[in-house]
Design a protein around this motif. Sequence first.
Motif, PDB file in Angstrom:
ATOM      1  N   THR A  26      13.451 -56.754 -26.531  1.00 19.25           N
ATOM      2  CA  THR A  26      12.529 -55.609 -26.421  1.00 19.25           C
ATOM      3  C   THR A  26      12.629 -54.997 -25.028  1.00 19.25           C
ATOM      4  O   THR A  26      12.712 -53.775 -24.881  1.00 19.25           O
ATOM      5  CB  THR A  26      11.078 -56.036 -26.711  1.00 19.25           C
ATOM      6  N   LYS A  29      15.713 -52.763 -24.567  1.00 20.56           N
ATOM      7  CA  LYS A  29      15.981 -51.697 -25.535  1.00 20.56           C
ATOM      8  C   LYS A  29      16.315 -50.369 -24.877  1.00 20.56           C
ATOM      9  O   LYS A  29      16.991 -49.539 -25.470  1.00 20.56           O
ATOM     10  CB  LYS A  29      14.802 -51.527 -26.502  1.00 20.56           C
ATOM     11  N   MET A  30      15.806 -50.128 -23.691  1.00 20.89           N
ATOM     12  CA  MET A  30      16.113 -48.897 -22.959  1.00 20.89           C
ATOM     13  C   MET A  30      16.720 -49.311 -21.622  1.00 20.89           C
ATOM     14  O   MET A  30      16.017 -49.369 -20.607  1.00 20.89           O
ATOM     15  CB  MET A  30      14.863 -48.032 -22.802  1.00 20.89           C
ATOM     16  N   SER A  33      16.021 -47.675 -18.206  1.00 13.05           N
ATOM     17  CA  SER A  33      14.677 -47.752 -17.615  1.00 13.05           C
ATOM     18  C   SER A  33      14.631 -48.829 -16.537  1.00 13.05           C
ATOM     19  O   SER A  33      15.513 -49.686 -16.446  1.00 13.05           O
ATOM     20  CB  SER A  33      13.647 -48.078 -18.700  1.00 13.05           C
ATOM     21  N   PHE A  68       6.027 -49.012 -27.205  1.00 13.56           N
ATOM     22  CA  PHE A  68       6.986 -47.913 -27.187  1.00 13.56           C
ATOM     23  C   PHE A  68       8.413 -48.465 -27.129  1.00 13.56           C
ATOM     24  O   PHE A  68       9.311 -47.970 -27.818  1.00 13.56           O
ATOM     25  CB  PHE A  68       6.718 -46.965 -26.011  1.00 13.56           C
ATOM     26  N   LEU A  69       8.614 -49.480 -26.315  1.00 11.82           N
ATOM     27  CA  LEU A  69       9.941 -50.103 -26.252  1.00 11.82           C
ATOM     28  C   LEU A  69      10.308 -50.733 -27.600  1.00 11.82           C
ATOM     29  O   LEU A  69      11.454 -50.623 -28.051  1.00 11.82           O
ATOM     30  CB  LEU A  69       9.987 -51.169 -25.152  1.00 11.82           C
ATOM     31  N   ARG A  70       9.350 -51.364 -28.244  1.00 15.08           N
ATOM     32  CA  ARG A  70       9.609 -52.039 -29.527  1.00 15.08           C
ATOM     33  C   ARG A  70       9.943 -51.048 -30.642  1.00 15.08           C
ATOM     34  O   ARG A  70      10.844 -51.282 -31.444  1.00 15.08           O
ATOM     35  CB  ARG A  70       8.375 -52.843 -29.961  1.00 15.08           C
ATOM     36  N   HIS A  71       9.179 -49.956 -30.703  1.00 15.10           N
ATOM     37  CA  HIS A  71       9.234 -49.069 -31.875  1.00 15.10           C
ATOM     38  C   HIS A  71       9.813 -47.676 -31.600  1.00 15.10           C
ATOM     39  O   HIS A  71       9.950 -46.890 -32.534  1.00 15.10           O
ATOM     40  CB  HIS A  71       7.831 -48.928 -32.479  1.00 15.10           C
ATOM     41  N   ARG A  72      10.038 -47.377 -30.331  1.00 18.28           N
ATOM     42  CA  ARG A  72      10.546 -46.052 -29.925  1.00 18.28           C
ATOM     43  C   ARG A  72       9.615 -44.916 -30.369  1.00 18.28           C
ATOM     44  O   ARG A  72      10.046 -43.809 -30.641  1.00 18.28           O
ATOM     45  CB  ARG A  72      11.947 -45.794 -30.468  1.00 18.28           C
ATOM     46  N   GLN A  73       8.349 -45.226 -30.461  1.00 24.70           N
ATOM     47  CA  GLN A  73       7.332 -44.219 -30.750  1.00 24.70           C
ATOM     48  C   GLN A  73       6.002 -44.664 -30.147  1.00 24.70           C
ATOM     49  O   GLN A  73       5.826 -45.823 -29.817  1.00 24.70           O
ATOM     50  CB  GLN A  73       7.202 -43.969 -32.246  1.00 24.70           C
ATOM     51  N   LEU A  97      10.794 -44.013 -17.936  1.00 20.18           N
ATOM     52  CA  LEU A  97      10.812 -43.836 -19.387  1.00 20.18           C
ATOM     53  C   LEU A  97      10.440 -42.391 -19.737  1.00 20.18           C
ATOM     54  O   LEU A  97       9.314 -42.114 -20.163  1.00 20.18           O
ATOM     55  CB  LEU A  97       9.835 -44.816 -20.055  1.00 20.18           C
ATOM     56  N   GLU A  99      11.200 -40.615 -22.209  1.00 13.36           N
ATOM     57  CA  GLU A  99      10.855 -40.466 -23.630  1.00 13.36           C
ATOM     58  C   GLU A  99       9.373 -40.773 -23.860  1.00 13.36           C
ATOM     59  O   GLU A  99       8.715 -40.109 -24.657  1.00 13.36           O
ATOM     60  CB  GLU A  99      11.713 -41.394 -24.501  1.00 13.36           C
TER      61      GLU A  99
END
Length: 192
Positions: A26, A29-30, A33, A68-73, A97, A99
Amino acid sequence: MDDKQPSSDVVTLNVGGKIFATTLSTLNKMPQSMIGAMFSGEFTAAKDANGHVFIDNDGSAFHVVLNFLRHRQLVVSDVELSQLHPQLLFDAEYYCLPELQSAVQQRMKALADKDKANCGKSVCESIDELRGELTQKMKTLTSAVASPSESAGVETISPNQLKQMHAKLIEAIEEVGDDVAGAIARKRQTSV
């Protein structure tokens, strides 16, 4: 693998005194960042006395950052977002971040537009009610001035008095409008 031993993928974080558990995947994921860089293996992370990775930042909104990192939303209620958005915008910048920053800004704009539409409707309804009352009072006063003999029990009013009464009614409408606007502002502050 023994169930009692923790997975090497699980990471416990201490963010400003708040403890969070997540996975290394997790956090990575980005990778662009700050969080991704911290856990890329290139850096040694600071740890607290309990062995938790320490991040020197306010942790009040970090659960939203993790989601947000887990689900990208953005996974947060409107009420909580209203309370946390200043910290979330700061965190989005702090953790690199963009996004997340964009998602917070878009959602806050949508909430503001929704509030504006709801509040606008209430204000319009209030103004329409006041306009109706004003029109009715003006008709009564106008008929009293136009034909004082036909308006039984209504005192004769001069045109100058009518203008003064009209000015007072307009002033009262403006005060009510200010009261409505103040109530709306207070409601927004208590819901934020």
